[in-house]
Write an enzyme that holds these catalytic residues in place. Structure first.
Site, PDB file in Angstrom:
ATOM      1  N   HIS A 326       0.892  -1.089  -0.113  1.00 23.10           N
ATOM      2  CA  HIS A 326       0.104   0.151  -0.032  1.00 23.10           C
ATOM      3  C   HIS A 326       0.699   1.253   0.113  1.00 23.10           C
ATOM      4  O   HIS A 326       0.530   2.418  -0.263  1.00 23.10           O
ATOM      5  CB  HIS A 326      -0.819  -0.040   1.172  1.00 23.10           C
ATOM      6  CG  HIS A 326      -2.297  -0.850   1.141  1.00 23.10           C
ATOM      7  ND1 HIS A 326      -2.217  -2.157   1.362  1.00 23.10           N
ATOM      8  CD2 HIS A 326      -3.457  -0.564   0.401  1.00 23.10           C
ATOM      9  CE1 HIS A 326      -3.332  -2.639   1.064  1.00 23.10           C
ATOM     10  NE2 HIS A 326      -4.072  -1.835   0.512  1.00 23.10           N
ATOM     11  N   GLY A 327       2.085   1.256   0.326  1.00 25.90           N
ATOM     12  CA  GLY A 327       2.647   2.395   0.587  1.00 25.90           C
ATOM     13  C   GLY A 327       4.292   2.084   1.201  1.00 25.90           C
ATOM     14  O   GLY A 327       4.396   1.314   2.036  1.00 25.90           O
TER      15      GLY A 327
END
Length: 487
Positions: A326-327
Protein backbone atom coordinates in the site's frame (compact mmCIF):
# COMPACT_ATOMS: atom_id res chain seq x y z
CA UNK A 1 -9.02 11.10 -16.08
CA UNK A 2 -11.18 10.61 -13.00
CA UNK A 3 -14.39 8.61 -13.02
CA UNK A 4 -16.17 11.54 -11.37
CA UNK A 5 -14.94 14.15 -13.86
CA UNK A 6 -16.45 15.92 -16.86
CA UNK A 7 -13.67 14.46 -19.01
CA UNK A 8 -14.79 10.92 -18.22
CA UNK A 9 -18.44 11.87 -18.73
CA UNK A 10 -17.46 12.81 -22.31
CA UNK A 11 -14.97 9.97 -22.83
CA UNK A 12 -17.26 7.12 -21.76
CA UNK A 13 -20.17 7.71 -24.20
CA UNK A 14 -17.72 8.28 -27.07
CA UNK A 15 -15.81 5.12 -26.20
CA UNK A 16 -19.06 3.20 -25.84
CA UNK A 17 -20.32 4.31 -29.27
CA UNK A 18 -17.05 3.63 -31.12
CA UNK A 19 -16.62 0.28 -29.37
CA UNK A 20 -20.02 -1.11 -30.35
CA UNK A 21 -19.73 0.28 -33.89
CA UNK A 22 -16.41 -1.58 -34.15
CA UNK A 23 -18.28 -4.75 -33.24
CA UNK A 24 -19.61 -4.75 -36.83
CA UNK A 25 -16.04 -5.03 -38.13
CA UNK A 26 -14.09 -7.74 -36.32
CA UNK A 27 -13.08 -8.89 -32.87
CA UNK A 28 -9.53 -7.67 -33.46
CA UNK A 29 -10.74 -4.17 -34.32
CA UNK A 30 -12.97 -4.17 -31.24
CA UNK A 31 -10.00 -5.13 -29.05
CA UNK A 32 -7.91 -2.47 -30.76
CA UNK A 33 -10.53 0.14 -29.81
CA UNK A 34 -10.26 -1.02 -26.19
CA UNK A 35 -6.46 -0.80 -26.33
CA UNK A 36 -6.33 2.67 -27.89
CA UNK A 37 -9.11 3.97 -25.64
CA UNK A 38 -7.36 2.59 -22.56
CA UNK A 39 -4.09 4.26 -23.57
CA UNK A 40 -5.91 7.58 -24.08
CA UNK A 41 -7.56 7.17 -20.67
CA UNK A 42 -4.24 6.40 -18.94
CA UNK A 43 -2.21 8.92 -20.93
CA UNK A 44 -4.55 11.73 -19.85
CA UNK A 45 -2.64 11.83 -16.53
CA UNK A 46 0.81 11.91 -18.10
CA UNK A 47 1.67 10.46 -21.52
CA UNK A 48 5.12 9.44 -20.23
CA UNK A 49 3.45 6.88 -17.94
CA UNK A 50 2.33 5.06 -21.09
CA UNK A 51 5.92 4.11 -21.83
CA UNK A 52 6.07 2.11 -18.59
CA UNK A 53 2.87 0.17 -19.17
CA UNK A 54 3.81 -0.54 -22.81
CA UNK A 55 7.26 -1.73 -21.71
CA UNK A 56 5.78 -4.00 -19.05
CA UNK A 57 3.26 -5.35 -21.59
CA UNK A 58 5.96 -6.17 -24.17
CA UNK A 59 8.21 -7.84 -21.61
CA UNK A 60 5.51 -10.11 -20.16
CA UNK A 61 4.07 -10.95 -23.58
CA UNK A 62 7.53 -12.01 -24.81
CA UNK A 63 8.49 -13.82 -21.61
CA UNK A 64 5.29 -15.88 -21.57
CA UNK A 65 5.87 -17.04 -25.15
CA UNK A 66 9.45 -17.95 -24.24
CA UNK A 67 8.31 -19.96 -21.22
CA UNK A 68 5.86 -21.89 -23.41
CA UNK A 69 8.53 -22.79 -25.97
CA UNK A 70 10.92 -24.49 -23.55
CA UNK A 71 10.63 -27.33 -21.08
CA UNK A 72 14.02 -26.73 -19.50
CA UNK A 73 13.46 -25.78 -15.87
CA UNK A 74 16.43 -23.44 -15.72
CA UNK A 75 15.33 -21.47 -18.79
CA UNK A 76 11.73 -21.34 -17.60
CA UNK A 77 12.82 -20.06 -14.18
CA UNK A 78 15.17 -17.53 -15.77
CA UNK A 79 12.39 -16.18 -17.96
CA UNK A 80 9.99 -15.99 -15.02
CA UNK A 81 12.67 -14.22 -12.99
CA UNK A 82 13.04 -11.71 -15.84
CA UNK A 83 9.33 -10.88 -15.68
CA UNK A 84 9.34 -10.57 -11.90
CA UNK A 85 12.55 -8.52 -11.90
CA UNK A 86 11.22 -6.06 -14.49
CA UNK A 87 7.84 -5.57 -12.83
CA UNK A 88 9.08 -5.49 -9.26
CA UNK A 89 12.04 -3.40 -10.37
CA UNK A 90 9.77 -0.73 -11.84
CA UNK A 91 7.65 -0.82 -8.72
CA UNK A 92 10.73 -0.67 -6.51
CA UNK A 93 12.31 2.31 -8.25
CA UNK A 94 9.20 4.45 -8.49
CA UNK A 95 7.56 3.51 -5.21
CA UNK A 96 10.15 2.22 -2.74
CA UNK A 97 13.59 3.56 -3.69
CA UNK A 98 13.39 6.69 -1.53
CA UNK A 99 11.96 4.71 1.40
CA UNK A 100 14.88 2.29 1.44
CA UNK A 101 17.47 5.03 0.90
CA UNK A 102 16.10 7.21 3.69
CA UNK A 103 15.92 4.31 6.15
CA UNK A 104 19.39 3.14 5.10
CA UNK A 105 20.82 6.60 5.84
CA UNK A 106 18.95 6.83 9.16
CA UNK A 107 20.22 3.41 10.24
CA UNK A 108 23.85 4.41 9.66
CA UNK A 109 23.25 7.79 11.30
CA UNK A 110 22.05 5.92 14.39
CA UNK A 111 25.40 4.11 14.41
CA UNK A 112 27.25 7.42 14.11
CA UNK A 113 28.04 7.31 10.38
CA UNK A 114 26.79 10.09 8.17
CA UNK A 115 26.09 9.01 4.62
CA UNK A 116 25.23 11.22 1.69
CA UNK A 117 22.95 9.35 -0.66
CA UNK A 118 20.66 11.18 -3.03
CA UNK A 119 16.96 10.35 -3.24
CA UNK A 120 15.03 10.43 -6.50
CA UNK A 121 12.39 13.02 -7.24
CA UNK A 122 10.05 10.69 -9.11
CA UNK A 123 6.32 10.91 -9.64
CA UNK A 124 4.58 7.65 -8.79
CA UNK A 125 2.81 6.47 -11.97
CA UNK A 126 -0.92 6.08 -11.39
CA UNK A 127 -1.98 2.46 -10.92
CA UNK A 128 1.51 0.95 -11.19
CA UNK A 129 0.90 -1.32 -8.18
CA UNK A 130 -2.23 -2.70 -9.86
CA UNK A 131 -1.14 -3.39 -13.41
CA UNK A 132 2.26 -4.81 -12.40
CA UNK A 133 0.51 -7.39 -10.22
CA UNK A 134 -1.90 -8.15 -13.04
CA UNK A 135 0.87 -8.80 -15.57
CA UNK A 136 2.94 -10.79 -13.07
CA UNK A 137 0.01 -13.13 -12.42
CA UNK A 138 -0.07 -13.80 -16.17
CA UNK A 139 3.55 -14.95 -16.43
CA UNK A 140 3.31 -16.91 -13.17
CA UNK A 141 0.22 -18.75 -14.40
CA UNK A 142 1.92 -19.52 -17.72
CA UNK A 143 4.97 -20.79 -15.82
CA UNK A 144 2.72 -23.00 -13.67
CA UNK A 145 1.07 -24.28 -16.88
CA UNK A 146 -2.30 -23.05 -15.68
CA UNK A 147 -2.67 -20.83 -18.73
CA UNK A 148 -1.62 -20.94 -22.37
CA UNK A 149 0.19 -17.75 -23.44
CA UNK A 150 -1.58 -15.64 -26.02
CA UNK A 151 -0.10 -14.86 -29.43
CA UNK A 152 -2.51 -11.95 -29.88
CA UNK A 153 -0.58 -8.90 -28.72
CA UNK A 154 -3.57 -6.57 -29.12
CA UNK A 155 -5.75 -8.76 -26.90
CA UNK A 156 -2.97 -9.01 -24.31
CA UNK A 157 -2.30 -5.27 -24.39
CA UNK A 158 -6.02 -4.59 -23.94
CA UNK A 159 -6.07 -7.02 -20.99
CA UNK A 160 -3.17 -5.26 -19.26
CA UNK A 161 -4.47 -1.74 -19.86
CA UNK A 162 -8.25 -2.30 -19.71
CA UNK A 163 -9.28 1.20 -18.66
CA UNK A 164 -12.14 0.55 -16.17
CA UNK A 165 -9.88 -1.30 -13.73
CA UNK A 166 -6.45 -0.06 -14.81
CA UNK A 167 -5.58 2.44 -12.10
CA UNK A 168 -7.26 1.02 -8.97
CA UNK A 169 -8.43 -2.50 -9.71
CA UNK A 170 -9.93 -4.96 -9.32
CA UNK A 171 -6.65 -6.78 -10.00
CA UNK A 172 -7.87 -9.28 -12.57
CA UNK A 173 -6.28 -12.66 -13.28
CA UNK A 174 -5.40 -13.46 -16.86
CA UNK A 175 -7.23 -16.77 -16.49
CA UNK A 176 -10.48 -14.88 -15.89
CA UNK A 177 -10.24 -11.68 -17.95
CA UNK A 178 -7.94 -12.47 -20.89
CA UNK A 179 -10.23 -15.18 -22.41
CA UNK A 180 -12.99 -12.56 -22.59
CA UNK A 181 -10.91 -10.74 -25.21
CA UNK A 182 -10.93 -13.86 -27.40
CA UNK A 183 -14.72 -13.96 -27.70
CA UNK A 184 -16.97 -11.72 -29.73
CA UNK A 185 -18.99 -9.49 -27.42
CA UNK A 186 -22.58 -8.64 -28.25
CA UNK A 187 -24.53 -5.83 -26.67
CA UNK A 188 -26.77 -6.98 -23.83
CA UNK A 189 -29.31 -4.32 -22.83
CA UNK A 190 -30.10 -5.88 -19.43
CA UNK A 191 -26.41 -6.19 -18.60
CA UNK A 192 -25.79 -2.58 -19.63
CA UNK A 193 -28.64 -1.34 -17.43
CA UNK A 194 -27.19 -3.36 -14.57
CA UNK A 195 -23.84 -1.71 -15.25
CA UNK A 196 -25.34 1.78 -15.20
CA UNK A 197 -27.06 0.98 -11.91
CA UNK A 198 -23.76 -0.14 -10.39
CA UNK A 199 -21.99 2.97 -11.71
CA UNK A 200 -24.68 5.13 -10.09
CA UNK A 201 -24.24 3.45 -6.72
CA UNK A 202 -20.45 3.74 -7.02
CA UNK A 203 -20.70 7.47 -7.74
CA UNK A 204 -22.99 7.88 -4.73
CA UNK A 205 -20.46 6.09 -2.52
CA UNK A 206 -17.61 8.24 -3.79
CA UNK A 207 -19.12 11.69 -4.23
CA UNK A 208 -21.69 11.72 -1.44
CA UNK A 209 -20.31 9.41 1.26
CA UNK A 210 -16.52 9.35 0.79
CA UNK A 211 -15.91 12.96 -0.22
CA UNK A 212 -18.07 14.42 2.56
CA UNK A 213 -16.56 12.13 5.20
CA UNK A 214 -13.09 13.07 3.91
CA UNK A 215 -13.57 16.70 4.93
CA UNK A 216 -14.26 15.70 8.55
CA UNK A 217 -11.53 13.04 8.62
CA UNK A 218 -8.99 15.55 7.28
CA UNK A 219 -10.04 18.07 9.93
CA UNK A 220 -9.41 15.51 12.69
CA UNK A 221 -6.08 14.17 11.40
CA UNK A 222 -4.77 17.66 10.58
CA UNK A 223 -5.69 19.14 13.97
CA UNK A 224 -5.34 16.52 16.72
CA UNK A 225 -3.99 19.12 19.16
CA UNK A 226 -6.93 21.47 18.72
CA UNK A 227 -9.94 19.16 18.62
CA UNK A 228 -11.32 17.23 21.59
CA UNK A 229 -10.73 13.49 21.84
CA UNK A 230 -14.37 12.84 20.94
CA UNK A 231 -13.75 14.50 17.58
CA UNK A 232 -10.67 12.34 16.99
CA UNK A 233 -12.70 9.18 17.57
CA UNK A 234 -15.24 10.42 15.05
CA UNK A 235 -12.40 11.43 12.73
CA UNK A 236 -11.14 7.83 12.65
CA UNK A 237 -14.71 6.66 12.05
CA UNK A 238 -15.19 9.12 9.20
CA UNK A 239 -11.93 8.01 7.59
CA UNK A 240 -13.18 4.43 7.75
CA UNK A 241 -16.29 5.56 5.90
CA UNK A 242 -14.20 7.58 3.46
CA UNK A 243 -11.85 4.79 2.45
CA UNK A 244 -14.68 2.29 2.08
CA UNK A 245 -16.91 4.61 0.08
CA UNK A 246 -13.96 5.79 -1.98
CA UNK A 247 -12.40 2.45 -2.87
CA UNK A 248 -15.51 0.28 -3.11
CA UNK A 249 -17.15 3.13 -5.02
CA UNK A 250 -14.29 3.07 -7.53
CA UNK A 251 -14.65 -0.71 -7.86
CA UNK A 252 -18.40 -0.40 -8.46
CA UNK A 253 -17.83 2.18 -11.19
CA UNK A 254 -15.11 0.02 -12.75
CA UNK A 255 -17.20 -3.16 -12.70
CA UNK A 256 -20.28 -1.33 -13.96
CA UNK A 257 -18.31 0.32 -16.77
CA UNK A 258 -16.90 -3.05 -17.80
CA UNK A 259 -20.46 -4.40 -18.01
CA UNK A 260 -21.27 -1.69 -20.57
CA UNK A 261 -18.59 -3.18 -22.83
CA UNK A 262 -19.62 -6.79 -22.31
CA UNK A 263 -16.92 -7.72 -19.76
CA UNK A 264 -17.30 -9.28 -16.35
CA UNK A 265 -14.91 -8.22 -13.58
CA UNK A 266 -14.64 -9.88 -10.19
CA UNK A 267 -16.37 -8.49 -7.12
CA UNK A 268 -13.81 -6.50 -5.13
CA UNK A 269 -15.84 -5.66 -1.99
CA UNK A 270 -18.52 -7.79 -0.35
CA UNK A 271 -19.84 -5.47 2.38
CA UNK A 272 -16.73 -5.84 4.60
CA UNK A 273 -18.07 -3.71 7.47
CA UNK A 274 -20.70 -6.38 8.04
CA UNK A 275 -18.00 -8.87 9.11
CA UNK A 276 -18.07 -10.81 12.35
CA UNK A 277 -14.31 -11.31 12.66
CA UNK A 278 -11.13 -10.06 11.00
CA UNK A 279 -10.77 -13.18 8.86
CA UNK A 280 -14.19 -12.53 7.37
CA UNK A 281 -13.30 -8.86 6.91
CA UNK A 282 -10.30 -9.81 4.79
CA UNK A 283 -12.38 -12.17 2.70
CA UNK A 284 -14.65 -9.23 1.93
CA UNK A 285 -12.23 -6.28 1.69
CA UNK A 286 -10.19 -5.69 -1.51
CA UNK A 287 -10.88 -9.27 -2.58
CA UNK A 288 -8.76 -9.14 -5.72
CA UNK A 289 -5.62 -8.17 -3.78
CA UNK A 290 -6.28 -10.53 -0.86
CA UNK A 291 -6.75 -13.51 -3.16
CA UNK A 292 -3.69 -12.46 -5.20
CA UNK A 293 -1.49 -12.56 -2.12
CA UNK A 294 -3.13 -15.81 -1.03
CA UNK A 295 -2.46 -17.60 -4.31
CA UNK A 296 0.96 -16.18 -5.20
CA UNK A 297 2.56 -15.61 -1.77
CA UNK A 298 0.70 -17.23 1.13
CA UNK A 299 0.09 -20.70 -0.36
CA UNK A 300 3.60 -21.02 -1.87
CA UNK A 301 5.00 -20.20 1.59
CA UNK A 302 3.03 -23.14 3.01
CA UNK A 303 -0.23 -21.37 3.85
CA UNK A 304 -1.87 -22.60 7.03
CA UNK A 305 -0.20 -25.99 6.75
CA UNK A 306 2.68 -27.00 8.98
CA UNK A 307 3.36 -26.21 12.60
CA UNK A 308 2.38 -23.26 14.75
CA UNK A 309 5.50 -21.21 14.00
CA UNK A 310 5.10 -21.68 10.26
CA UNK A 311 1.51 -20.43 10.51
CA UNK A 312 2.68 -17.41 12.48
CA UNK A 313 5.47 -16.71 9.99
CA UNK A 314 3.21 -16.99 6.96
CA UNK A 315 0.47 -14.87 8.52
CA UNK A 316 2.83 -12.03 9.37
CA UNK A 317 4.55 -12.32 5.99
CA UNK A 318 1.32 -11.93 4.05
CA UNK A 319 0.01 -9.01 6.10
CA UNK A 320 3.34 -7.17 6.21
CA UNK A 321 3.75 -7.52 2.45
CA UNK A 322 0.17 -6.35 1.97
CA UNK A 323 0.85 -3.34 4.16
CA UNK A 324 4.06 -2.52 2.29
CA UNK A 325 2.25 -2.88 -1.04
CA UNK A 326 0.00 0.00 0.00
CA UNK A 327 2.84 2.42 0.48
CA UNK A 328 6.46 3.09 1.33
CA UNK A 329 5.81 4.19 4.89
CA UNK A 330 6.19 2.49 8.27
CA UNK A 331 2.55 3.33 9.00
CA UNK A 332 1.39 0.84 6.36
CA UNK A 333 3.72 -1.84 7.71
CA UNK A 334 2.38 -1.33 11.24
CA UNK A 335 -1.17 -1.40 9.84
CA UNK A 336 -0.39 -4.76 8.24
CA UNK A 337 1.23 -6.11 11.42
CA UNK A 338 -1.76 -5.02 13.50
CA UNK A 339 -4.13 -6.90 11.20
CA UNK A 340 -1.87 -9.95 11.45
CA UNK A 341 -2.17 -9.77 15.24
CA UNK A 342 -5.95 -9.56 14.90
CA UNK A 343 -6.02 -12.52 12.48
CA UNK A 344 -3.54 -14.87 14.16
CA UNK A 345 -5.70 -16.07 17.11
CA UNK A 346 -8.44 -17.09 14.69
CA UNK A 347 -5.99 -19.05 12.57
CA UNK A 348 -4.30 -20.81 15.48
CA UNK A 349 -7.69 -21.83 16.91
CA UNK A 350 -8.92 -22.97 13.51
CA UNK A 351 -11.71 -20.36 13.47
CA UNK A 352 -10.51 -18.29 10.51
CA UNK A 353 -13.17 -19.85 8.25
CA UNK A 354 -15.94 -19.80 10.80
CA UNK A 355 -18.07 -17.09 9.19
CA UNK A 356 -18.40 -17.95 5.51
CA UNK A 357 -22.06 -17.05 5.08
CA UNK A 358 -23.73 -13.65 5.05
CA UNK A 359 -24.49 -12.23 8.48
CA UNK A 360 -28.17 -12.72 9.46
CA UNK A 361 -28.52 -14.70 6.23
CA UNK A 362 -32.17 -15.67 6.65
CA UNK A 363 -33.14 -12.87 9.02
CA UNK A 364 -33.76 -9.17 8.73
CA UNK A 365 -31.70 -8.25 11.81
CA UNK A 366 -28.59 -9.80 13.39
CA UNK A 367 -28.70 -11.56 16.72
CA UNK A 368 -27.26 -9.88 19.84
CA UNK A 369 -24.18 -12.08 19.53
CA UNK A 370 -23.73 -11.17 15.87
CA UNK A 371 -24.26 -7.50 16.63
CA UNK A 372 -21.52 -7.62 19.29
CA UNK A 373 -19.18 -9.42 16.85
CA UNK A 374 -19.90 -6.82 14.15
CA UNK A 375 -19.21 -3.95 16.56
CA UNK A 376 -15.97 -5.48 17.84
CA UNK A 377 -14.63 -6.24 14.37
CA UNK A 378 -15.53 -2.78 13.11
CA UNK A 379 -13.88 -1.12 16.15
CA UNK A 380 -10.64 -3.06 15.63
CA UNK A 381 -10.68 -2.12 11.96
CA UNK A 382 -11.25 1.57 12.69
CA UNK A 383 -8.33 1.59 15.15
CA UNK A 384 -6.04 0.04 12.53
CA UNK A 385 -7.13 2.63 9.96
CA UNK A 386 -5.54 5.34 12.14
CA UNK A 387 -2.10 4.06 11.14
CA UNK A 388 -3.19 3.82 7.51
CA UNK A 389 -4.32 7.45 7.46
CA UNK A 390 -1.58 9.08 9.55
CA UNK A 391 1.27 10.82 7.75
CA UNK A 392 3.94 9.00 9.75
CA UNK A 393 4.42 6.91 12.87
CA UNK A 394 4.88 9.83 15.31
CA UNK A 395 1.65 11.37 13.99
CA UNK A 396 -0.22 8.07 14.42
CA UNK A 397 1.02 7.58 17.98
CA UNK A 398 0.23 11.18 18.88
CA UNK A 399 -3.28 10.82 17.43
CA UNK A 400 -3.95 7.70 19.50
CA UNK A 401 -2.51 9.29 22.65
CA UNK A 402 -4.76 12.31 22.12
CA UNK A 403 -7.84 10.08 22.09
CA UNK A 404 -7.19 8.92 25.65
CA UNK A 405 -8.03 12.25 27.22
CA UNK A 406 -10.75 13.70 29.43
CA UNK A 407 -12.04 15.61 26.41
CA UNK A 408 -13.41 12.29 25.18
CA UNK A 409 -16.56 13.26 27.10
CA UNK A 410 -16.87 16.66 25.41
CA UNK A 411 -19.24 17.45 22.56
CA UNK A 412 -17.37 16.75 19.30
CA UNK A 413 -16.90 19.34 16.59
CA UNK A 414 -14.72 19.89 13.52
CA UNK A 415 -13.06 22.90 11.95
CA UNK A 416 -14.20 23.87 8.48
CA UNK A 417 -11.19 24.30 6.23
CA UNK A 418 -12.33 27.40 4.35
CA UNK A 419 -13.91 29.43 7.16
CA UNK A 420 -12.16 28.09 10.26
CA UNK A 421 -15.54 27.79 11.99
CA UNK A 422 -16.47 24.96 14.33
CA UNK A 423 -18.98 22.59 12.74
CA UNK A 424 -20.61 19.22 13.29
CA UNK A 425 -22.58 18.50 10.12
CA UNK A 426 -25.69 16.55 11.04
CA UNK A 427 -26.52 15.78 7.42
CA UNK A 428 -23.59 13.37 7.06
CA UNK A 429 -25.01 11.18 9.82
CA UNK A 430 -28.35 11.02 8.03
CA UNK A 431 -26.58 10.15 4.80
CA UNK A 432 -24.61 7.38 6.53
CA UNK A 433 -27.77 5.94 8.07
CA UNK A 434 -29.38 5.88 4.62
CA UNK A 435 -26.23 4.41 3.06
CA UNK A 436 -25.81 1.59 5.57
CA UNK A 437 -29.53 0.80 5.49
CA UNK A 438 -29.34 0.22 1.73
CA UNK A 439 -26.07 -1.73 2.07
CA UNK A 440 -27.63 -3.94 4.75
CA UNK A 441 -30.70 -4.68 2.64
CA UNK A 442 -28.53 -5.54 -0.37
CA UNK A 443 -25.75 -7.39 1.45
CA UNK A 444 -26.53 -10.70 -0.30
CA UNK A 445 -25.92 -9.25 -3.78
CA UNK A 446 -22.89 -8.21 -5.80
CA UNK A 447 -23.63 -4.57 -4.95
CA UNK A 448 -26.25 -3.01 -2.72
CA UNK A 449 -28.91 -1.85 -5.19
CA UNK A 450 -28.54 -4.72 -7.67
CA UNK A 451 -31.87 -6.39 -6.82
CA UNK A 452 -33.45 -4.80 -3.75
CA UNK A 453 -35.55 -2.46 -5.92
CA UNK A 454 -36.91 -5.22 -8.17
CA UNK A 455 -40.17 -5.70 -6.18
CA UNK A 456 -40.87 -1.97 -6.32
CA UNK A 457 -43.14 -0.42 -8.98
CA UNK A 458 -41.13 1.19 -11.77
CA UNK A 459 -42.20 4.68 -10.67
CA UNK A 460 -40.64 4.21 -7.22
CA UNK A 461 -37.49 2.67 -8.70
CA UNK A 462 -36.92 5.67 -10.94
CA UNK A 463 -37.69 8.06 -8.11
CA UNK A 464 -34.98 6.30 -6.09
CA UNK A 465 -32.46 6.52 -8.94
CA UNK A 466 -33.21 10.18 -9.56
CA UNK A 467 -32.94 10.76 -5.82
CA UNK A 468 -29.42 9.32 -5.90
CA UNK A 469 -28.56 11.52 -8.89
CA UNK A 470 -29.89 14.59 -7.07
CA UNK A 471 -27.78 13.79 -3.98
CA UNK A 472 -24.68 13.24 -6.14
CA UNK A 473 -25.02 16.72 -7.65
CA UNK A 474 -26.13 18.38 -4.42
CA UNK A 475 -23.34 16.97 -2.22
CA UNK A 476 -20.56 16.89 -4.82
CA UNK A 477 -18.88 20.16 -3.89
CA UNK A 478 -16.16 18.56 -1.73
CA UNK A 479 -14.30 16.69 -4.47
CA UNK A 480 -11.40 14.50 -3.30
CA UNK A 481 -8.96 12.35 -5.26
CA UNK A 482 -9.49 8.61 -5.13
CA UNK A 483 -7.39 7.37 -2.19
CA UNK A 484 -6.01 4.30 -3.96
CA UNK A 485 -4.55 6.33 -6.82
CA UNK A 486 -1.55 6.93 -4.54
CA UNK A 487 -0.88 3.19 -4.42
Amino acid sequence: MLFNSIDFAIFLPLMFAIYWLANKCSLRIQNLVVLIGSYIFYGSWDWKFLLLIIFSTVVDYTVALGIEKTEQKIKRKLLLFTSLAVNLGLLGVFKYYNFFIENFVEAFAFLGWQLKVSSLNLILPVGISFYTFQTMSYTIDVYRKQLKPTTDFIAFGAFVSFFPQLVAGPIERATQLLPQFYKRRTFDYANAINGLRQILWGLFKKMVIADNCAELANSAFNSPDILPASSLVLGAFFFSMQIYGDFSGYSDIAIGTARLFGFKLMQNFAFPYFSRDIAEFWRRWHISLSTWFRDYVYIPLGGSRGGKWMKIRNTFAIFLISGFWHGANWTFIVWGALNAIYFLPLLLRGQNRKNLNVVAENRFLPSIRELFALALTFSLTVFAWIFFRAENMPAAIHYIQSIFDYSLLEMPYFIEENTGQNILPKMIFLLLIFFFSIEWLGRREQYAIEKILDPWPSLFRYLFYYGLIFMIFYFSGKEQDFIYFQF
